[in-house]
Design a protein around this motif. Structure first.
Motif, mmCIF file in Angstrom:
data_model
loop_
_atom_site.group_PDB
_atom_site.id
_atom_site.type_symbol
_atom_site.label_atom_id
_atom_site.label_comp_id
_atom_site.label_asym_id
_atom_site.label_seq_id
_atom_site.Cartn_x
_atom_site.Cartn_y
_atom_site.Cartn_z
ATOM 1 N N LEU A 266 52.868 15.346 99.643
ATOM 2 C CA LEU A 266 52.755 15.093 101.072
ATOM 3 C C LEU A 266 53.091 16.357 101.860
ATOM 4 C CD1 LEU A 266 52.213 12.673 103.015
ATOM 5 C CD2 LEU A 266 54.696 12.323 103.078
ATOM 6 N N LYS A 267 52.312 16.604 102.901
ATOM 7 C CA LYS A 267 52.571 17.758 103.757
ATOM 8 C C LYS A 267 53.867 17.573 104.532
ATOM 9 C CE LYS A 267 47.663 18.820 104.625
ATOM 10 N NZ LYS A 267 46.606 18.893 105.665
ATOM 11 N N SER A 268 54.485 18.670 104.921
ATOM 12 C CA SER A 268 55.662 18.599 105.788
ATOM 13 C C SER A 268 55.269 17.908 107.090
ATOM 14 C CB SER A 268 56.189 20.003 106.082
ATOM 15 O OG SER A 268 56.592 20.639 104.883
ATOM 16 N N GLY A 269 56.060 16.936 107.499
ATOM 17 C CA GLY A 269 55.722 16.156 108.679
ATOM 18 C C GLY A 269 54.814 14.975 108.381
ATOM 19 N N GLY A 270 54.361 14.856 107.123
ATOM 20 C CA GLY A 270 53.507 13.743 106.724
ATOM 21 C C GLY A 270 54.291 12.446 106.631
ATOM 22 N N ARG A 271 53.556 11.367 106.450
ATOM 23 C CA ARG A 271 54.181 10.045 106.490
ATOM 24 C C ARG A 271 53.693 9.199 105.314
ATOM 25 N NH1 ARG A 271 57.403 7.319 109.804
ATOM 26 N NH2 ARG A 271 56.983 5.186 110.505
ATOM 27 N N VAL A 272 54.592 8.374 104.784
ATOM 28 C CA VAL A 272 54.266 7.453 103.697
ATOM 29 C C VAL A 272 54.605 6.035 104.130
ATOM 30 C CG1 VAL A 272 56.541 7.696 102.614
ATOM 31 C CG2 VAL A 272 54.600 6.954 101.235
ATOM 32 N N ALA A 273 53.817 5.069 103.653
ATOM 33 C CA ALA A 273 54.129 3.659 103.902
ATOM 34 C C ALA A 273 53.761 2.859 102.663
ATOM 35 C CB ALA A 273 53.368 3.138 105.121
ATOM 36 N N THR A 274 54.667 2.013 102.216
ATOM 37 C CA THR A 274 54.431 1.225 101.006
ATOM 38 C C THR A 274 54.911 -0.202 101.199
ATOM 39 O OG1 THR A 274 54.837 1.105 98.613
ATOM 40 C CG2 THR A 274 56.633 1.936 99.971
ATOM 41 N N ALA A 275 54.133 -1.158 100.686
ATOM 42 C CA ALA A 275 54.482 -2.570 100.785
ATOM 43 C C ALA A 275 54.963 -3.090 99.445
ATOM 44 C CB ALA A 275 53.268 -3.379 101.253
ATOM 45 N N PHE A 276 55.960 -3.983 99.491
ATOM 46 C CA PHE A 276 56.483 -4.597 98.272
ATOM 47 C C PHE A 276 56.952 -6.010 98.605
ATOM 48 C CE2 PHE A 276 59.684 -2.044 100.366
ATOM 49 C CZ PHE A 276 60.795 -2.865 100.457
ATOM 50 N N TRP A 277 57.059 -6.845 97.592
ATOM 51 C CA TRP A 277 57.395 -8.251 97.807
ATOM 52 C C TRP A 277 58.882 -8.463 98.012
ATOM 53 C CZ3 TRP A 277 53.547 -10.975 99.244
ATOM 54 C CH2 TRP A 277 52.270 -10.725 98.737
ATOM 55 N N GLY A 278 59.201 -9.456 98.851
ATOM 56 C CA GLY A 278 60.573 -9.906 98.978
ATOM 57 C C GLY A 278 60.964 -10.729 97.756
ATOM 58 N N GLY A 279 62.024 -11.504 97.881
ATOM 59 C CA GLY A 279 62.550 -12.231 96.736
ATOM 60 C C GLY A 279 61.763 -13.478 96.378
ATOM 61 N N PRO A 280 62.015 -14.062 95.201
ATOM 62 C CA PRO A 280 61.273 -15.237 94.734
ATOM 63 C C PRO A 280 61.433 -16.445 95.654
ATOM 64 C CG PRO A 280 63.172 -14.781 93.320
ATOM 65 C CD PRO A 280 63.015 -13.608 94.215
ATOM 66 N N GLU A 281 62.590 -16.575 96.281
ATOM 67 C CA GLU A 281 62.819 -17.732 97.147
ATOM 68 C C GLU A 281 61.913 -17.715 98.381
ATOM 69 O OE1 GLU A 281 65.349 -14.340 98.409
ATOM 70 O OE2 GLU A 281 64.944 -15.329 96.490
ATOM 71 N N GLN A 282 61.317 -16.575 98.671
ATOM 72 C CA GLN A 282 60.427 -16.447 99.836
ATOM 73 C C GLN A 282 58.957 -16.350 99.430
ATOM 74 O OE1 GLN A 282 62.689 -13.018 100.592
ATOM 75 N NE2 GLN A 282 63.631 -13.781 102.466
ATOM 76 N N ASN A 283 58.676 -16.500 98.161
ATOM 77 C CA ASN A 283 57.302 -16.341 97.677
ATOM 78 C C ASN A 283 56.935 -17.459 96.712
ATOM 79 O OD1 ASN A 283 56.121 -13.642 98.754
ATOM 80 N ND2 ASN A 283 58.227 -13.136 98.196
ATOM 81 N N PHE A 284 56.793 -18.647 97.289
ATOM 82 C CA PHE A 284 56.452 -19.837 96.515
ATOM 83 C C PHE A 284 55.112 -19.686 95.800
ATOM 84 C CE2 PHE A 284 54.532 -24.167 96.389
ATOM 85 C CZ PHE A 284 55.431 -24.750 95.504
ATOM 86 N N TRP A 285 54.227 -18.863 96.342
ATOM 87 C CA TRP A 285 52.908 -18.667 95.736
ATOM 88 C C TRP A 285 53.026 -18.096 94.322
ATOM 89 C CZ3 TRP A 285 51.094 -13.831 94.322
ATOM 90 C CH2 TRP A 285 51.842 -12.736 94.781
ATOM 91 N N ALA B 186 56.930 -10.239 102.529
ATOM 92 C CA ALA B 186 56.914 -8.880 101.981
ATOM 93 C C ALA B 186 57.630 -7.937 102.944
ATOM 94 C CB ALA B 186 55.481 -8.427 101.758
ATOM 95 N N TRP B 187 57.768 -6.704 102.512
ATOM 96 C CA TRP B 187 58.354 -5.647 103.340
ATOM 97 C C TRP B 187 57.455 -4.424 103.282
ATOM 98 C CZ3 TRP B 187 62.758 -6.354 106.236
ATOM 99 C CH2 TRP B 187 63.498 -7.510 105.958
ATOM 100 N N VAL B 188 57.412 -3.700 104.376
ATOM 101 C CA VAL B 188 56.734 -2.406 104.386
ATOM 102 C C VAL B 188 57.750 -1.339 104.753
ATOM 103 C CG1 VAL B 188 55.026 -0.942 105.537
ATOM 104 C CG2 VAL B 188 54.438 -3.310 104.929
#
Length: 281
Positions: A144-163, A274-276
């Motif tokens: 990543l370039k200096s000043g660049g930005r990253v964003a990543t999504a991941f799941w929360g816990g099992p109690e919040q993801n019945f699917w 989820a969280w980002v």
């Protein structure tokens, strides 16, 4: 990476190639499901102009293809460990007339790009599968370039993801599954509070934020849910593969009963959380 992590990478690659056909079949439902997380990623990155952006674990193409459509003179490289998934991304790009993208089969822990090459990096629901999560963050920081930005999504816990737990919980009640190895890939591997923030701080990122995102998996019926999950979920198929046909049918009946109890005659719309995480270099 150590030998165990290399074995995990090989297993992940085989698994995603094997299930790429299922992801193609169910792409519309899955993409509707996780689109809100991609939207938050895009909002965090604000892609525009002639930027060069890397979409890691890009799978069937999102959010990389949507990002490519926002650039004028820029491009997106969609990277994934699975050539099968990347072939679907290329098909989706062609169908949508998106030409400012290319695909690259590679491992996030050994990115084949020069230092400070990208203006931004996106990663939607791939992080929990990386063999070495710290090395992955280090590599993102490097390219990543200096000043660049990253964003990543991941799941929360099992109690919040019945699917997820509707299926895996029922399987666990009927089959004695071995406990996962410490640090092994898994849906909820990133859910521990503060874990992802710590990983990205260790890599050198700053201005780290985390935003909660709600999602809804609209499968309509129990049959659609069962069919989809058994065609895209490698852990589910692996677990069911340890059972005889009678046990599989018992699990199926219990999953159907569970969904009937929760949703009755209504269409099945399964909530998830989820969280980002977003950060600057």
């Amino acid at each position: 990476m150590n030998k165990q992590q290399e074995e995990i990478r090989e297993q992940q690659q085989k698994s995603w190639n094997r299930f790429s056909a299922g992801w193609k079949k169910w792409d519309a439902i899955n993409m509707d499901f996780i689109r809100p997380a991609g939207g938050v990623i895009i909002e965090a990155l604000q892609p525009a102009g002639n930027q060069t952006i890397l979409d890691i674990a890009g799978g069937t193409g999102e959010p990389g293809l949507s990002i490519a459509g926002m650039l004028k003179g820029g491009k997106v490289i969609i990277a994934d460990l699975s050539t099968g998934m990347l072939e679907i991304a290329e098909e989706n790009a062609k169908r949508r007339g998106i030409r400012n993208m290319e695909t690259k089969q590679c491992d996030v822990c050994e990115l084949p790009f020069a230092d400070k090459h990208f203006d931004a990096i996106s990663c939607r629901f791939g992080y929990m599968f990386f063999p070495d999560m710290q090395l992955a963050a280090n590599e993102m920081f490097r390219v990543l370039k200096s000043g660049g930005r990253v964003a990543t999504a991941f799941w929360g816990g099992p109690e919040q993801n019945f699917w997820v737990t509707a299926m895996m919980g029922t399987i666990g009640k009927n089959i004695a599954l071995p406990a996962p190895l410490p640090g092994a890939p898994g849906m909820f591997r990133c859910a521990q509070p503060g874990l992802m923030k710590h990983i990205f701080e260790q890599a050198g990122f700053k201005n780290i934020t985390e935003k909660e995102v709600s999602v809804v998996l609209n499968v309509g019926t129990a049959a659609v849910y069962w069919n989809m999950m058994t065609e895209v979920g490698a852990p589910i198929v692996a677990a069911l593969g340890k059972a005889d046909e009678a046990t599989v049918q018992k699990i199926k009946a219990e999953v159907f009963d569970l969904l009937q109890q929760k949703y009755g005659e209504k269409e099945i719309c399964m909530k998830g959380q989820a969280w980002v995480l977003a950060a600057d270099k």
